[in-house]
Scaffold this active site. Structure first.
Site, PDB file in Angstrom:
ATOM      1  N   HIS A  24      -8.511  -9.495 -44.794  1.00  0.00           N
ATOM      2  CA  HIS A  24      -7.738  -9.203 -43.596  1.00  0.00           C
ATOM      3  C   HIS A  24      -6.599  -8.251 -43.913  1.00  0.00           C
ATOM      4  O   HIS A  24      -5.981  -8.400 -44.954  1.00  0.00           O
ATOM      5  CB  HIS A  24      -7.176 -10.520 -43.030  1.00  0.00           C
ATOM      6  CG  HIS A  24      -6.455 -10.338 -41.754  1.00  0.00           C
ATOM      7  ND1 HIS A  24      -7.102 -10.079 -40.558  1.00  0.00           N
ATOM      8  CD2 HIS A  24      -5.121 -10.368 -41.485  1.00  0.00           C
ATOM      9  CE1 HIS A  24      -6.192  -9.948 -39.608  1.00  0.00           C
ATOM     10  NE2 HIS A  24      -4.992 -10.116 -40.140  1.00  0.00           N
ATOM     11  N   GLU A  75     -14.277  -7.767 -41.634  1.00  0.00           N
ATOM     12  CA  GLU A  75     -14.055  -9.215 -41.587  1.00  0.00           C
ATOM     13  C   GLU A  75     -14.740  -9.842 -40.378  1.00  0.00           C
ATOM     14  O   GLU A  75     -15.078 -11.025 -40.379  1.00  0.00           O
ATOM     15  CB  GLU A  75     -12.560  -9.560 -41.606  1.00  0.00           C
ATOM     16  CG  GLU A  75     -11.792  -9.182 -40.358  1.00  0.00           C
ATOM     17  CD  GLU A  75     -10.303  -9.532 -40.459  1.00  0.00           C
ATOM     18  OE1 GLU A  75      -9.990 -10.704 -40.663  1.00  0.00           O
ATOM     19  OE2 GLU A  75      -9.461  -8.615 -40.338  1.00  0.00           O
TER      20      GLU A  75
END
Ligand code: FAD
Length: 459
Positions: free
Chosen positions: A440, A445
């Protein structure tokens, strides 16, 4: 003169031929290779490499405008095609030289001319007339752009000529809607040309996931690319006898004026005039050399790799086939090539990265399928601007939890799909993605954080 004896003669110095020749020589074989144009072949000289460099060039315009949102003030800017071309050409010459030295260092004898088979074991060089008696022959002659038989077809450029254009045409008409057509159309448009794409169907990129096709087509339209669907060219003429302008007439009657017509209607195996008939090599209905999983043709000592076999017309496939051929025939290992789970990218902007089954294919082949998707604005666009959204999609077999397909449209989709290809090879399940910690903040992601299906089929 008696023919020179070699263990292997390779016809064609592209991705497949170069790899096979080098590895066979490293295994100890006496190898000769003939290339009639430039070493490196389509990918290096007039395909993947120059195209990707030009795609990179075409992305700077957006980067410059995005920069303002991040506090930058930039001065006047303009793009010069001849400068880009000179840079790209210099890089191609460097690569061509590197291919030559790698092959020579491995002991491969190089011939810069056309070769053809005179019989199943004899190869003749057409300019020098030199003859070789080859214990094995590898046909790696690639593919060639398909040309429709319409009046004025000779006025259009194929991708081969595109890479030779000395200047950038102001108005371009592109025929076709496969990946090559779209990549070239999109980069020209982003570099400032007015581009119209004429396609027979209603949608671009036949064979890709429907949702991706729609998403990309809308994104390209929003950038200013014009699509004329359900149409084909019937003729091309010059606007003036001596001028450079062209007039293309479509079967709908519409007339489009352009400074260049680029035809990208697919590629056909390059088997004409290679002497395959006299050698007794069987071709399929599309003119491709028919081969088995060891790339062996109908004549046991003649093999073929790459585009000429029309299995998967991509460089990594040609390289894999060339390597497997050399290892099998000269390295004492039996290496078949299977063409499954091929990760692939389309270098439009935004980029596509895909692997495995489309949603429609998965639904046809599996009783119950779940689709997970994310559609979001890339982080850079929040300050930079730009309206193109990223789309990511996982197609999962509900019974086994196996990921059957991954489809991405967005920045760096090609890079992401390369790595997901590893996971897919290992038979990844949705639970494995769920168990993977996210990085992140990244776009990738999203691939490990999709929890609930957006669509459920069957079961
Ligand atoms: P080639 O690389 O075409 O090599 C064949 C060689 O044989 C040529 O150099 C030719 O001159 C030579 N030859 C032919 N006949 C003879 C003869 N009789 N004697 C001597 N020499 C001969 N693939 C990707 O994976 N990624 C991409 O991004 C990508 N982009 C592409 C973009 C474009 C515009 C094009 C046209 C193709 C692209 N490809 C891409 C496809 C890729 O280039 C081919 O799949 C790959 O080059 C096939 O390798 P090959 O060895 O089979 O044939």
């Amino acid at each position: 003169m008696t023919p020179k004896q070699v263990d292997l003669f390779v016809i064609g110095g592209g991705s497949g031929g170069v790899r096979a020749a080098r590895v066979a020589a490293q295994h100890g074989a006496r190898v000769a290779l003939a290339e009639e144009y430039r070493l490196g072949g389509t990918c290096v000289i007039r395909g993947c490499v120059p195209k990707k460099l030009m795609v990179m060039a075409s992305r700077f315009g957006q980067e410059f405008s995005d920069a303002a949102g991040f506090g930058w003030t930039l001065g006047e800017r303009h793009f010069e095609w001849p400068r880009l071309k000179a840079q790209v050409d210099a890089e191609l010459t460097r690569l061509e030289g590197a291919y030559g030295s790698t092959l020579r260092n491995a002991g491969v004898e190089l011939h810069a001319e056309r070769a053809l088979l005179e019989d199943a074991h004899t190869v003749r060089l057409t300019r020098s007339g030199e003859r070789f008696h080859a214990a094995r022959v590898l046909v790696a002659t690639g593919a060639t752009p398909q040309a429709p038989a319409i009046p004025g077809a000779e006025l259009a450029s194929s991708s081969n000529e595109f890479f030779l254009w000395p200047t950038q045409p102001r108005r371009v008409l592109v025929q076709g809607a496969g990946y090559i057509a779209l990549e070239l159309a999109n980069l020209l448009q982003r570099l400032g040309s007015e581009v119209t794409v004429v396609l027979r169907g209603e949608k671009i990129l036949r064979g890709f996931d429907e949702e991706l096709r729609d998403h990309l087509q809308a994104a390209l339209v929003s950038q200013g690319l014009r699509f004329v669907t359900g149409a084909a060219l019937t003729s091309i003429t010059r606007t003036h006898r001596s001028g450079l302008g062209l007039r293309a007439t479509l079967d709908s009657g519409e007339v489009i004026e352009a400074d260049a017509v680029l035809r990208a209607l697919g590629r056909v195996p390059n088997t004409a005039g290679v002497g395959l008939d006299v050698a007794g090599v069987a071709l399929d209905a599309h003119g491709a050399v028919r081969v088995d999983e060891f790339s062996r043709s109908s004549v046991a000592h003649i093999h073929a790799v790459g585009d000429v076999t029309n299995r998967v017309m991509l460089t990594p496939a040609a390289i894999r086939e060339g390597q497997a051929f050399a290892d099998t025939e000269f390295g004492g290992r039996s290496v078949p090539v299977r063409h499954e789970l091929i990760p692939t990218a389309v270098f439009t902007t935004p980029e596509l990265g895909v692997i495995g089954l489309t949603e429609a294919q998965a639904v046809q082949q599996h009783a119950a399928v779940d689709v997970y998707s994310a559609n979001f604005r890339p982080m850079k666009a929040t300050l930079g601007g730009g309206s193109t959204r990223t789309l990511m999609k996982l197609v999962v077999a509900r019974a086994s939890d196996r990921v059957l397909g991954v489809h991405i449209v967005g920045p760096e989709a090609g890079e992401m799909i390369q790595l997901l290809g590893v996971a897919m090879q290992m038979g990844t399940r949705k639970a494995d993605l769920d168990a993977t910690l996210a990085v992140h903040p990244t776009a990738a992601e999203e691939l490990v954080t999709m929890r609930l299906p957006t669509r459920r089929h069957g079961g």
